[in-house]
Design an enzyme around this catalytic site. Sequence first.
Site, PDB file in Angstrom:
ATOM      1  N   TYR A   1     -27.279  40.887 -11.735  1.00 31.63           N
ATOM      2  CA  TYR A   1     -26.633  40.454 -10.490  1.00 31.63           C
ATOM      3  C   TYR A   1     -25.673  41.532  -9.962  1.00 31.63           C
ATOM      4  CZ  TYR A   1     -23.953  37.280  -7.427  1.00 31.63           C
ATOM      5  OH  TYR A   1     -23.331  36.680  -6.358  1.00 31.63           O
TER       6      TYR A   1
ATOM      7  N   LYS B   1     -25.814  43.657  -6.421  1.00 37.26           N
ATOM      8  CA  LYS B   1     -24.739  43.626  -5.431  1.00 37.26           C
ATOM      9  C   LYS B   1     -24.136  45.014  -5.212  1.00 37.26           C
ATOM     10  CE  LYS B   1     -25.020  39.229  -4.498  1.00 37.26           C
ATOM     11  NZ  LYS B   1     -25.511  38.797  -3.180  1.00 37.26           N
TER      12      LYS B   1
HETATM   13  P1  NDP Z   1     -26.433  28.848  -3.322  1.00 36.59           P
HETATM   14  O1  NDP Z   1     -27.195  28.862  -4.594  1.00 36.59           O
HETATM   15  O2  NDP Z   1     -25.496  27.717  -3.064  1.00 36.59           O
HETATM   16  O3  NDP Z   1     -27.441  28.974  -2.073  1.00 36.59           O
HETATM   17  C1  NDP Z   1     -28.388  29.982  -2.057  1.00 36.59           C
HETATM   18  C2  NDP Z   1     -29.150  29.957  -0.760  1.00 36.59           C
HETATM   19  O4  NDP Z   1     -30.082  31.062  -0.763  1.00 36.59           O
HETATM   20  C3  NDP Z   1     -29.972  28.705  -0.575  1.00 36.59           C
HETATM   21  O5  NDP Z   1     -29.968  28.372   0.788  1.00 36.59           O
HETATM   22  C4  NDP Z   1     -31.380  29.155  -1.018  1.00 36.59           C
HETATM   23  O6  NDP Z   1     -32.455  28.457  -0.401  1.00 36.59           O
HETATM   24  C5  NDP Z   1     -31.388  30.571  -0.529  1.00 36.59           C
HETATM   25  N1  NDP Z   1     -32.369  31.420  -1.216  1.00 36.59           N
HETATM   26  C6  NDP Z   1     -32.447  31.699  -2.540  1.00 36.59           C
HETATM   27  N2  NDP Z   1     -33.479  32.526  -2.780  1.00 36.59           N
HETATM   28  C7  NDP Z   1     -34.073  32.770  -1.569  1.00 36.59           C
HETATM   29  C8  NDP Z   1     -35.177  33.551  -1.144  1.00 36.59           C
HETATM   30  N3  NDP Z   1     -35.917  34.236  -2.012  1.00 36.59           N
HETATM   31  N4  NDP Z   1     -35.502  33.573   0.174  1.00 36.59           N
HETATM   32  C9  NDP Z   1     -34.769  32.856   1.074  1.00 36.59           C
HETATM   33  N5  NDP Z   1     -33.711  32.106   0.724  1.00 36.59           N
HETATM   34  C10 NDP Z   1     -33.363  32.063  -0.578  1.00 36.59           C
HETATM   35  O7  NDP Z   1     -25.639  30.253  -3.299  1.00 36.59           O
HETATM   36  P2  NDP Z   1     -24.257  30.650  -2.590  1.00 36.59           P
HETATM   37  O8  NDP Z   1     -24.152  30.004  -1.276  1.00 36.59           O
HETATM   38  O9  NDP Z   1     -23.166  30.479  -3.583  1.00 36.59           O
HETATM   39  O10 NDP Z   1     -24.473  32.222  -2.420  1.00 36.59           O
HETATM   40  C11 NDP Z   1     -24.850  32.824  -1.192  1.00 36.59           C
HETATM   41  C12 NDP Z   1     -24.678  34.331  -1.322  1.00 36.59           C
HETATM   42  O11 NDP Z   1     -23.329  34.631  -1.641  1.00 36.59           O
HETATM   43  C13 NDP Z   1     -25.519  34.960  -2.429  1.00 36.59           C
HETATM   44  O12 NDP Z   1     -25.987  36.208  -2.034  1.00 36.59           O
HETATM   45  C14 NDP Z   1     -24.525  35.097  -3.561  1.00 36.59           C
HETATM   46  O13 NDP Z   1     -24.896  36.108  -4.453  1.00 36.59           O
HETATM   47  C15 NDP Z   1     -23.268  35.439  -2.795  1.00 36.59           C
HETATM   48  N6  NDP Z   1     -22.036  35.189  -3.521  1.00 36.59           N
HETATM   49  C16 NDP Z   1     -21.678  33.947  -3.922  1.00 36.59           C
HETATM   50  C17 NDP Z   1     -20.487  33.751  -4.604  1.00 36.59           C
HETATM   51  C18 NDP Z   1     -20.033  32.410  -5.064  1.00 36.59           C
HETATM   52  O14 NDP Z   1     -18.991  32.347  -5.741  1.00 36.59           O
HETATM   53  N7  NDP Z   1     -20.717  31.317  -4.743  1.00 36.59           N
HETATM   54  C19 NDP Z   1     -19.601  34.882  -4.925  1.00 36.59           C
HETATM   55  C20 NDP Z   1     -20.076  36.131  -4.456  1.00 36.59           C
HETATM   56  C21 NDP Z   1     -21.247  36.277  -3.771  1.00 36.59           C
HETATM   57  P3  NDP Z   1     -33.065  27.087  -1.076  1.00 36.59           P
HETATM   58  O15 NDP Z   1     -32.035  26.028  -0.891  1.00 36.59           O
HETATM   59  O16 NDP Z   1     -34.288  26.788  -0.301  1.00 36.59           O
HETATM   60  O17 NDP Z   1     -33.313  27.406  -2.515  1.00 36.59           O
END
Ligand code: NDP
Length: 249
Positions: free
Chosen positions: A157, A161
């Site tokens: 991961y 990033k």
């Molecule tokens: P969630 O797991 O809550 O949501 C992930 C989202 O990404 C969902 O809408 C999912 O769709 C979608 N997704 C996953 N894989 C794919 C794909 N291959 N193609 C299209 N859509 C995809 O994650 P977060 O909201 O927490 O994270 C969002 C971003 O923020 C990520 O990049 C994460 O790395 C980053 N981030 C998050 C942090 C945190 O503390 N939460 C901290 C730092 C960064 P579906 O519902 O259909 O599976």
Amino acid sequence: MNGLLAGKTVLITGASRGIGRGIALKSAEQGADVAFTYRSSVEKAKILENELKSMGIKAKAYQSDAADFVQAQKTVEQVLVDFGKIDVLINNAGITKDTLLLRMSEEDFDRVINTNLKSVFNMTKAVIRSMMKQRKGSIINIGSVVGISGNAGQANYAASKAGIIGFSKSVAQELGSRNIRCNVVAPGFIETEMTAALDEKVLEDWKNRIPLRRTGKPEDVAGACVFLASDMSDYITGQVLVVDGGMLM
Ligand code: NDP
């Protein structure tokens, strides 16, 4: 529509849940039309699409795997047909497959790199031609503080990033002369399904390390994205904006 993003079309990957959903709602609040993708949450995507439409903007959900090069190209083509243009791309789709390197399988590594990093290449490549033609665009890639600091148990991961940062700065340099900006928003600890699995004790420890003494919400990340999407940030490119309550400084 009034607002910082009035008249703009924003495309967000992975907005059915969590941070992406927060970005979609705040963009709509600021007057943007919103196209968004998701991979598998059909119901949740439909609910968000309807919620966005009820805010008086144009909105549409696309089921599309951002890690798949061909699907990314086709989705962007379709968004351009449906919305006429893309002013802002927000690469948010991401997953974790956490484990220590000793136990990390090749599949755990490849899936995270493909979903988090290759997706950014796929989608950015798909939108730049139309942005170059309109001589304006803002690309925002969602990184993470662990892409800067590293984190035990997240080698895959953190690599994905950190890769996003190098990619984004390169895009900022290549496309700056076309008035296309590219920045990274690097969240810290944000409460979503991605972080919901952590136990109370771990959560308490994290909170104590955060100067603002609270975990972040999707809206906190969304605020930074709206700023970088808007003309308020017209002279800002190639930057990493950390949104972490002061945790990393
Ligand atoms: P969630 O797991 O809550 O949501 C992930 C989202 O990404 C969902 O809408 C999912 O769709 C979608 N997704 C996953 N894989 C794919 C794909 N291959 N193609 C299209 N859509 C995809 O994650 P977060 O909201 O927490 O994270 C969002 C971003 O923020 C990520 O990049 C994460 O790395 C980053 N981030 C998050 C942090 C945190 O503390 N939460 C901290 C730092 C960064 P579906 O519902 O259909 O599976």
